[in-house]
Scaffold this active site. Structure first.
Site, PDB file in Angstrom:
ATOM      1  N   ASP A  68     -46.244 -43.214   2.533  1.00  0.00           N
ATOM      2  CA  ASP A  68     -45.746 -42.150   3.405  1.00  0.00           C
ATOM      3  C   ASP A  68     -44.255 -41.895   3.195  1.00  0.00           C
ATOM      4  OD1 ASP A  68     -46.042 -40.193   5.315  1.00  0.00           O
ATOM      5  OD2 ASP A  68     -45.777 -41.555   7.015  1.00  0.00           O
ATOM      6  N   GLU A 127     -57.404 -35.516   7.039  1.00  0.00           N
ATOM      7  CA  GLU A 127     -56.567 -34.683   7.909  1.00  0.00           C
ATOM      8  C   GLU A 127     -55.513 -33.901   7.109  1.00  0.00           C
ATOM      9  OE1 GLU A 127     -57.377 -37.947   8.647  1.00  0.00           O
ATOM     10  OE2 GLU A 127     -58.854 -37.247  10.109  1.00  0.00           O
ATOM     11  N   ASN A 128     -55.224 -34.352   5.885  1.00  0.00           N
ATOM     12  CA  ASN A 128     -54.180 -33.685   5.104  1.00  0.00           C
ATOM     13  C   ASN A 128     -54.564 -32.265   4.663  1.00  0.00           C
ATOM     14  OD1 ASN A 128     -53.057 -36.792   3.520  1.00  0.00           O
ATOM     15  ND2 ASN A 128     -52.189 -35.733   5.271  1.00  0.00           N
TER      16      ASN A 128
HETATM   17  C1  IPE Z   1     -51.091 -40.804   5.852  1.00  0.00           C
HETATM   18  O1  IPE Z   1     -49.878 -40.144   5.915  1.00  0.00           O
HETATM   19  C2  IPE Z   1     -51.925 -40.256   4.733  1.00  0.00           C
HETATM   20  C3  IPE Z   1     -51.459 -40.554   3.388  1.00  0.00           C
HETATM   21  C4  IPE Z   1     -50.440 -41.296   3.067  1.00  0.00           C
HETATM   22  C5  IPE Z   1     -52.274 -39.995   2.330  1.00  0.00           C
HETATM   23  P1  IPE Z   1     -49.669 -38.876   6.871  1.00  0.00           P
HETATM   24  O2  IPE Z   1     -48.260 -38.437   6.693  1.00  0.00           O
HETATM   25  O3  IPE Z   1     -50.727 -37.874   6.635  1.00  0.00           O
HETATM   26  O4  IPE Z   1     -49.908 -39.521   8.308  1.00  0.00           O
HETATM   27  P2  IPE Z   1     -49.395 -39.062   9.739  1.00  0.00           P
HETATM   28  O5  IPE Z   1     -49.712 -37.602   9.853  1.00  0.00           O
HETATM   29  O6  IPE Z   1     -47.942 -39.325   9.790  1.00  0.00           O
HETATM   30  O7  IPE Z   1     -50.162 -39.915  10.693  1.00  0.00           O
HETATM   31  C1  IPE Z   2     -47.228 -39.001   2.060  1.00  0.00           C
HETATM   32  O1  IPE Z   2     -45.995 -38.381   2.267  1.00  0.00           O
HETATM   33  C2  IPE Z   2     -48.056 -38.312   1.002  1.00  0.00           C
HETATM   34  C3  IPE Z   2     -49.261 -37.635   1.509  1.00  0.00           C
HETATM   35  C4  IPE Z   2     -49.683 -37.628   2.748  1.00  0.00           C
HETATM   36  C5  IPE Z   2     -50.034 -36.914   0.525  1.00  0.00           C
HETATM   37  P1  IPE Z   2     -45.860 -37.215   3.307  1.00  0.00           P
HETATM   38  O2  IPE Z   2     -46.125 -35.912   2.629  1.00  0.00           O
HETATM   39  O3  IPE Z   2     -46.692 -37.464   4.513  1.00  0.00           O
HETATM   40  O4  IPE Z   2     -44.321 -37.311   3.674  1.00  0.00           O
HETATM   41  P2  IPE Z   2     -43.678 -37.134   5.107  1.00  0.00           P
HETATM   42  O5  IPE Z   2     -44.357 -38.099   6.007  1.00  0.00           O
HETATM   43  O6  IPE Z   2     -43.926 -35.715   5.516  1.00  0.00           O
HETATM   44  O7  IPE Z   2     -42.244 -37.437   4.896  1.00  0.00           O
HETATM   45 MG    MG Z   3     -46.364 -38.415   6.276  1.00  0.00          MG
END
Ligand code: IPE
Ligand code: IPE
Ligand code: MG
Length: 249
Positions: free
Chosen positions: A29, A76-77
């Site tokens: 993350d 959820e992404n």
């Molecule tokens: C968790 O990170 C999913 C991945 C690293 C693929 P997110 O950034 O999606 O999680 P939340 O939204 O902070 O819980």
């Molecule tokens: C994790 O980094 C990667 C994925 C979820 C694909 P994020 O994209 O969630 O980065 P932040 O949390 O917005 O900084």
């Molecule tokens: Mg994130």
């Protein structure tokens, strides 16, 4: 003749080889924040995050850790802007195509877990190819959770089990933890001993809900693109201080 060292010479002297986690899971993350802090578009953070994962995989393989599971994309992404989702799907495909040769050379066994059937067809082809080509490798088991959700995985397992009951292949009273775990995407993989989450968030965000029941959790404020070998070393030192009780005293 000198004996070949069991693990890479870079192995830190202050770590106990016999107390390493067998399986490390990572919630990668903070890519977006890493980029935003530099005035860059979020996707640049994802691009850099790939390099971090490559180095971590190599380091774990060198240090004798037998499994690494990385959370690449959650169910959820899909709720992110289309542009970012499309970039990620293309990135996964590009990286797989480019890195397959090196994974073969480094003896990595790659596997994908998640609802793979809903991924773009061209990505599914690369996934299938990489899994087939590396299946007989004997190095680290590298699992990538893509379109993965812990709740979705458990529902999927329940459906598969219910179908077997309906078909008369299984009795309701035969369903136990072993049967359930055999129907998870991760069937055959040991449970994570250590979960690392970067960028400070104290949550598991629907990752490996069943499998994580007794994982040790390590959260670092470091953003994923900055998580290097020294950071892994710190996480392992912390892990080696833990007393894993599994409910006993
Ligand atoms: C968790 O990170 C999913 C991945 C690293 C693929 P997110 O950034 O999606 O999680 P939340 O939204 O902070 O819980
Ligand atoms: C994790 O980094 C990667 C994925 C979820 C694909 P994020 O994209 O969630 O980065 P932040 O949390 O917005 O900084
Ligand atoms: Mg994130």
């Amino acid at each position: 003749m000198t004996a070949k060292p069991i693990v890479s010479p870079k192995f830190p002297a202050d770590l106990l080889q016999n107390r390493l986690p067998h399986h490390i899971a990572v919630i990668m993350d903070g890519n977006g924040r890493w980029a935003q802090r530099r005035g860059l578009p979020r996707i640049m953070g994802h691009q850099r995050g790939v390099d971090t994962l490559k180095s971590l995989l190599r380091c774990c393989n060198d240090w004798g850790i037998s499994a690494l599971t990385a959370y690449a994309f959650s169910t959820e992404n899909w709720g992110r802007p289309l542009e970012e989702v499309e970039f990620l799907m293309t990135l996964f495909e590009r990286v797989l195509r480019k890195e397959l040769k090196e994974m073969m050379e480094e003896n990595v066994r790659i596997r994908f877990v998640g609802n793979l059937a809903s991924l773009p067809a061209s990505l599914q082809e690369e996934i299938d190819r990489s899994m087939a080509d590396t299946q007989n490798n004997t190095g680290i088991q590298f699992t990538v959770a893509t379109n993965y959700g812990g709740r979705q995985e458990i529902v999927h397992a329940c459906q598969a089990i219910a179908q077997k009951v309906e078909a008369g292949l299984l009795k309701t009273e035969e369903i136990d933890e072993t049967v359930l775990e055999k129907h998870l995407y991760t069937a055959g993989l040991s449970y994570p001993d250590l979960l690392i989450r970067t960028s400070g968030e104290m949550r598991i965000s629907n990752f490996l809900l069943w499998q994580m029941a007794y994982a040790e959790i390590y959260v670092t404020p470091t953003l994923w693109p900055d998580f290097d070998q020294a950071e892994l070393h710190k996480a392992l030192l912390d892990y080696q201080q833990r007393e894993r009780r599994f409910g006993k005293i």
